[in-house]
Motif scaffolding. Structure first.
Motif, short mmCIF file in Angstrom:
data_model
loop_
_atom_site.label_atom_id
_atom_site.label_comp_id
_atom_site.label_asym_id
_atom_site.label_seq_id
_atom_site.Cartn_x
_atom_site.Cartn_y
_atom_site.Cartn_z
N HIS A 30 0.80 -1.22 0.00
CA HIS A 30 0.00 0.00 0.00
C HIS A 30 0.84 1.28 0.00
CE1 HIS A 30 0.72 -1.27 4.13
NE2 HIS A 30 0.56 -0.03 4.53
N HIS A 39 -6.22 3.13 -6.36
CA HIS A 39 -7.15 3.75 -5.42
C HIS A 39 -7.89 4.91 -6.08
CE1 HIS A 39 -8.22 6.30 -1.87
NE2 HIS A 39 -8.53 5.13 -1.37
N VAL A 42 -10.49 3.50 -8.47
CA VAL A 42 -11.61 2.90 -7.73
C VAL A 42 -12.55 3.98 -7.20
CG1 VAL A 42 -12.28 1.57 -5.69
CG2 VAL A 42 -10.38 0.79 -7.11
N ILE A 58 -12.77 4.11 1.80
CA ILE A 58 -12.80 2.64 1.84
C ILE A 58 -12.01 2.21 3.06
CG2 ILE A 58 -12.25 0.50 0.64
CD1 ILE A 58 -12.24 2.05 -1.99
N SER A 190 -18.62 -4.09 0.26
CA SER A 190 -18.04 -4.62 -0.97
C SER A 190 -18.71 -5.88 -1.47
CB SER A 190 -16.55 -4.92 -0.74
OG SER A 190 -16.36 -5.80 0.36
N SER A 237 -7.85 9.75 2.26
CA SER A 237 -8.50 9.32 1.02
C SER A 237 -8.34 10.37 -0.08
CB SER A 237 -9.99 9.03 1.26
OG SER A 237 -10.62 8.57 0.09
N ILE A 251 -9.74 -3.91 -2.37
CA ILE A 251 -9.65 -2.73 -3.23
C ILE A 251 -9.32 -3.14 -4.66
CG2 ILE A 251 -8.30 -0.63 -3.67
CD1 ILE A 251 -8.08 -0.27 -0.64
N HIS A 255 -11.68 -2.63 -7.92
CA HIS A 255 -11.17 -2.00 -9.14
C HIS A 255 -11.70 -2.72 -10.37
CE1 HIS A 255 -7.68 -0.94 -11.98
NE2 HIS A 255 -8.36 0.18 -11.77
#
Length: 358
Positions: A30, A39, A42, A58, A190, A237, A251, A255
């Motif tokens: 990450h 990210h 998404v 998220i 999700s 974010s 994540i 995507h």
């Protein structure tokens, strides 16, 4: 169609496609620039699906995690809160509000129904609320409420009141326009209409809610939190930086799945047609009484509902039980993602065979 040994017709988790499953290996660290790029894409896809240009967050967790983050970090201690209750999950938000010390009023409907526009208008004429919590699709009863009309009434009667929406079982399934409806906060997960594995809560905030979150966090320190600090989550974010270790595989899966939803020109229409066909087919089976207008889930009343669910499991098809008041009289069928004609035929033929043998 799905890489599953058993056929899932549950209202979350849903079956995931092979492409989504494969995508889960794409993100491994990450703090690499690859995370920031994925990210950002998404969040852009989620803004399109939810209908907003505001912040998207998220975080690890379930849909309830998102509700708790908003209830703790956005609602000042001892605020007046209204919760529209029409089933098990909407009643959870009333319980959550009381846990955090708020003054909670509920507007209840019978299971299988939703609150009338008139009843909402009446309570807003008599009381003032910091926020109103609305469950768009109540998974326990398969009911989708008239969200747009509710929002119009709230804006007309109490424009300062924040509108917070549980869209766990509607995002990616029902038509949704956060900015167009004037919604302040949305939380979802999700593993339902976004067609990814469980493990992430997704939250969206309006610009108004974003500003209030910074202010209210100072007032709400009676319930401090490190991991779920709302201003910190928003800042991270917006910078496309991780706020603690994010759920990387989820994540990556989002995507792939959100990209498919955004690119499809018929996604929502296809799910709507599928829902109508499933509801119609089940309603024609002897002893089955279909309940609910939701696109993503159907509740079916039957005298032998628990036996039907157990028998379906033996045939390799997983459906969901009824809950609370409906535990012994209802089973539920989830159809939050697209299924093949063969999968749907297998579902309906198996229920028909079981019902005929009872």
């Amino acid at each position: 169609m799905f890489n599953q040994q058993q056929l899932l017709f549950t209202p979350g988790p849903v079956p995931i496609t092979e492409s989504v499953q494969d995508a889960m290996l794409d993100l491994v660290y990450h703090k690499h620039e690859g995370f920031s790029n994925v990210h950002q894409e998404v969040l852009s896809h989620l803004q399109t699906i939810i209908g907003t240009d505001g912040p998207i967050l998220i975080a690890p967790g379930s849909g309830t995690t998102g509700a708790e983050i908003f209830m703790r970090g956005l609602v000042p201690f001892q605020s007046n809160v209204l919760v529209l209750v029409q089933g098990r999950f909407s009643s959870r938000w009333a319980e959550l509000g009381r846990m955090f010390g708020h003054n909670v009023m509920t507007l209840k409907s019978d299971w299988g129904e939703y609150n009338s526009l008139e009843s909402l208008q009446q309570v807003l004429r008599e009381h003032h609320f910091h926020s109103i919590w609305i469950t768009h699709t109540e998974t326990s009863t398969a009911i989708t409420v008239p969200l747009k009309e509710y929002c119009e009434i709230i804006h007309a009667c109490s424009p300062e009141t924040l509108i917070i929406v549980d869209a766990v079982s509607s995002i990616g399934i029902e038509q949704f326009n956060m900015k167009g409806y004037g919604i302040d906060c949305v939380f979802t997960a999700s593993q339902k209409g976004l067609a990814a594995p469980p493990g992430a809560t997704i939250m969206a905030l309006s610009n108004r809610a974003t500003e209030k979150a910074k202010y209210y966090s100072e007032e709400s320190m009676l319930f401090p939190t490190m991991v779920h600090n709302l201003p910190g989550m928003i800042h991270a974010s917006q910078q496309h930086l991780p706020y603690f270790t994010p759920p990387l595989p989820i994540i990556a899966a989002l995507h792939a799945s959100c990209n498919h939803i955004v690119e499809s020109k018929t996604h929502f229409e296809d799910l709507s047609i599928q829902a109508r066909n499933i509801k119609q087919s089940i309603s024609e089976i002897n002893g089955c009484d279909v309940i609910g207008n939701a696109i993503g889930v159907t509740a079916v009343k039957h005298d032998f509902a628990p036996r039907i669910r157990t028998s379906m499991h033996e045939y390799g098809i997983i459906i969901a039980p009824g809950q609370d008041d409906w535990a012994t009289s209802v089973f539920r069928i989830g159809h939050m993602v697209s299924y093949s004609p063969n999968d749907i035929q297998r579902l309906t033929k198996t229920i028909t065979m079981i019902c005929e043998s009872l």
